[in-house]
Design an enzyme around this catalytic site. Structure first.
Site, PDB file in Angstrom:
ATOM      1  N   LYS A 147       0.814  -1.229   0.000  1.00 30.99           N
ATOM      2  CA  LYS A 147       0.000   0.000   0.000  1.00 30.99           C
ATOM      3  C   LYS A 147       0.844   1.274   0.000  1.00 30.99           C
ATOM      4  CE  LYS A 147      -3.820  -1.702   2.842  1.00 30.99           C
ATOM      5  NZ  LYS A 147      -3.270  -2.539   3.900  1.00 30.99           N
ATOM      6  N   LEU A 171       1.653 -14.863  10.103  1.00 35.06           N
ATOM      7  CA  LEU A 171       1.705 -13.718  11.036  1.00 35.06           C
ATOM      8  C   LEU A 171       2.558 -12.554  10.513  1.00 35.06           C
ATOM      9  CD1 LEU A 171       0.507 -13.114  13.926  1.00 35.06           C
ATOM     10  CD2 LEU A 171       2.882 -13.327  14.689  1.00 35.06           C
ATOM     11  N   HIS A 172       1.982 -11.375  10.547  1.00 36.45           N
ATOM     12  CA  HIS A 172       2.692 -10.161  10.134  1.00 36.45           C
ATOM     13  C   HIS A 172       2.174  -8.971  10.931  1.00 36.45           C
ATOM     14  CE1 HIS A 172      -0.810 -10.700   7.500  1.00 36.45           C
ATOM     15  NE2 HIS A 172      -0.955  -9.394   7.617  1.00 36.45           N
ATOM     16  N   PRO A 197      -7.006 -11.381   9.607  1.00 42.59           N
ATOM     17  CA  PRO A 197      -6.175 -10.858   8.521  1.00 42.59           C
ATOM     18  C   PRO A 197      -6.676 -11.404   7.184  1.00 42.59           C
ATOM     19  CG  PRO A 197      -5.101 -12.745   9.533  1.00 42.59           C
ATOM     20  CD  PRO A 197      -6.407 -12.549  10.269  1.00 42.59           C
TER      21      PRO A 197
HETATM   22  P1  M7G Z   1      -3.708  -8.377   6.264  1.00 42.57           P
HETATM   23  O1  M7G Z   1      -3.979  -7.882   7.620  1.00 42.57           O
HETATM   24  O2  M7G Z   1      -3.487  -9.848   6.085  1.00 42.57           O
HETATM   25  O3  M7G Z   1      -4.844  -8.001   5.267  1.00 42.57           O
HETATM   26  O4  M7G Z   1      -2.443  -7.584   5.752  1.00 42.57           O
HETATM   27  P2  M7G Z   1      -5.532  -6.604   4.897  1.00 42.57           P
HETATM   28  O5  M7G Z   1      -4.869  -5.524   5.664  1.00 42.57           O
HETATM   29  O6  M7G Z   1      -5.307  -6.485   3.398  1.00 42.57           O
HETATM   30  O7  M7G Z   1      -6.948  -6.817   5.231  1.00 42.57           O
HETATM   31  C1  M7G Z   1      -1.723  -7.960   4.625  1.00 42.57           C
HETATM   32  C2  M7G Z   1      -0.876  -6.777   4.199  1.00 42.57           C
HETATM   33  O8  M7G Z   1       0.032  -7.224   3.210  1.00 42.57           O
HETATM   34  C3  M7G Z   1      -1.702  -5.646   3.596  1.00 42.57           C
HETATM   35  O9  M7G Z   1      -1.416  -4.429   4.249  1.00 42.57           O
HETATM   36  C4  M7G Z   1      -1.276  -5.657   2.126  1.00 42.57           C
HETATM   37  O10 M7G Z   1      -1.260  -4.357   1.562  1.00 42.57           O
HETATM   38  C5  M7G Z   1       0.106  -6.262   2.175  1.00 42.57           C
HETATM   39  N1  M7G Z   1       0.488  -6.986   0.956  1.00 42.57           N
HETATM   40  C6  M7G Z   1      -0.310  -7.794   0.225  1.00 42.57           C
HETATM   41  N2  M7G Z   1       0.406  -8.304  -0.808  1.00 42.57           N
HETATM   42  C7  M7G Z   1      -0.133  -9.236  -1.796  1.00 42.57           C
HETATM   43  C8  M7G Z   1       1.678  -7.801  -0.737  1.00 42.57           C
HETATM   44  C9  M7G Z   1       2.843  -7.967  -1.535  1.00 42.57           C
HETATM   45  O11 M7G Z   1       2.895  -8.676  -2.546  1.00 42.57           O
HETATM   46  N3  M7G Z   1       3.960  -7.290  -1.106  1.00 42.57           N
HETATM   47  C10 M7G Z   1       3.953  -6.470  -0.010  1.00 42.57           C
HETATM   48  N4  M7G Z   1       5.065  -5.839   0.316  1.00 42.57           N
HETATM   49  N5  M7G Z   1       2.845  -6.299   0.757  1.00 42.57           N
HETATM   50  C11 M7G Z   1       1.714  -6.963   0.392  1.00 42.57           C
END
Ligand code: M7G
Length: 394
Positions: A201, A270-271, A265
């Site tokens: 994002k 986990l992130h 999520p």
């Molecule tokens: P989440 O809490 O699993 O989902 O966070 P949500 O916040 O979208 O509901 C996943 C995070 O990973 C989000 O902030 C996404 O913008 C980020 N993200 C998703 N993808 C597919 C990628 C990616 O390919 N690269 C990076 N750097 N971030 C990603």
């Protein structure tokens, strides 16, 4: 946005780092607007790249970038000796085009078109997009679920085990196959290590809206639910090392950072999400976020806190998990007491005599969404526009 006129190789996630997409963004063909958020100044589109496939759908998100303070520098403020190296365009330069809307007394309203360099729009493309992506990006009615450990075990867990977004992009990062040069910090310890890098994002330009992800190396933790006291060393290390790395790289005060998990999520590895508290990043609402500090503290107090806690979370209309919860808990059926129902009916009858509500471009998106849900579909609709407008609740 980079020029994408050249054709490029098809996506191959297992090979070396991919830099150019398989599609040409200029050839995108719009099928439907999934979401138009005037607050976030973003629009989410569903369509295809017809030269690649008529059936594979693509999601394109356009989002206006936040202002950088350096973009509004005025010439007077640039020291003479720096003038040469300061080639960066700013709003207040001779190429600014100004159109006057109106001037009334001391108030002026204008439309300004600055140097094209300053007009870049952040674009995210998901191609090919699955039904689950379309569901995620089409914002609809929302429902709050209070998930007990039992509901987690019987409804949520079987659902996320059988249906979830692919984690390939996460593993590509952990294995240095993608986004390697974007890594801000990493620690390779299999238990306590993690990778810190910019979230998809973030445009990576403006520290004001910095958005980083801390992705843990341990592949066995789906979400907050799986955390217990044995993970405390990893969580504490992530908190401290990420703060230090952000201070060194971006000069941000650790006390000005928001570090949190989402529940549920979208991706079950986990992130931690990290952004500055002065910026209202998307997804920071209390019904979705759990501060890292609170999570650590809860586990210090009760080692299996997240296995025993009831955790609220939000489900959207169109999400299959909502169907499963609705079957068991009838979440869509509003329980209204008789007196309240009578009062509502009375007010409804009063309102019938008032003129109908109309949309205004000036209204916040949330208000317009509420109206869309309340208003009935107009009888006549221009056939050519029918497929383009968002569904009633989007
Ligand atoms: P989440 O809490 O699993 O989902 O966070 P949500 O916040 O979208 O509901 C996943 C995070 O990973 C989000 O902030 C996404 O913008 C980020 N993200 C998703 N993808 C597919 C990628 C990616 O390919 N690269 C990076 N750097 N971030 C990603």
């Amino acid at each position: 946005m980079p020029d994408q006129t050249e054709t490029s190789p098809k996506l191959n996630v297992s090979s070396t780092e991919i830099k150019s997409p398989s599609y040409d963004l200029k050839k995108f063909k719009l099928k439907r607007i999934l979401n138009n958020n005037s607050k976030a100044k973003s629009i989410t589109l569903l369509g295809t790249f017809p030269d690649l496939s008529e059936t594979d759908t693509a999601i394109v998100v356009f989002e206006k970038n936040a202002y950088r303070e350096s973009d509004v520098a005025t010439e007077a403020k640039v020291p003479a000796e720096k003038e040469k190296e300061e080639q960066k365009p700013t709003y207040f330069s001779s190429d600014l085009k100004v159109r006057t809307d109106f001037i009334n007394n001391i108030y002026g309203s204008f439309q300004c078109v600055p140097n094209p360099e300053l007009c870049a729009v952040k674009s995210t493309v998901i191609y090919p997009a699955t039904d689950k992506h379309v569901e995620k990006y089409s914002i609809c009615q929302k429902y709050l679920i209070n998930e007990t450990p039992d509901l987690y075990a019987t409804i949520t867990l079987p659902y996320i085990t059988s249906s979830q977004f692919s984690l390939d992009w996460v593993y590509n990062i952990l294995e240095h196959k993608q986004e390697k040069e974007r890594i801000v910090f990493e620690d390779n310890d299999p238990e306590t290590g993690f990778i810190l890098l910019p979230d998809l994002k973030w445009d990576g330009r403006n520290v004001e809206n910095l958005y980083l992800l801390g992705i843990v190396r341990n592949r066995g933790i789906k979400s907050l639910r799986d955390l217990n006291a044995s993970h405390l060393p990893m969580l504490r290390h992530l908190r401290e090392a990420a703060k230090q790395a952000i201070l060194e790289r971006y000069g941000l005060n650790p006390h000005q950072l928001r570090m949190y998990f989402h529940y549920q999520p979208s991706f079950y590895h986990l992130h931690v999400h990290i952004n500055p508290i002065r910026n209202d990043a998307p997804g920071i609402w209390c019904e979705k976020s759990h501060m890292l500090d609170t999570v650590i503290n809860n586990l210090e107090l009760v080692s299996d806190y997240y296995a025993r806690a009831s955790l609220p979370f939000v489900l959207y209309e169109g999400n299959k998990l909502l169907e499963l919860y609705d079957k068991q808990l009838s979440v869509r059926k509003a329980v209204v007491k008789k007196e309240e129902a009578d009062k509502e009916q009375e007010e409804l009858e009063k309102k019938e005599d008032e003129p109908a509500e109309a949309f205004s471009d000036e209204e916040p998106e949330e208000a317009r969404q509420c109206k869309r849900i309340k208003l009935s579909t107009p009888e006549k609709q221009d056939e050519s526009e029918k497929d383009l407008v968002a569904p009633a609740c989007a």
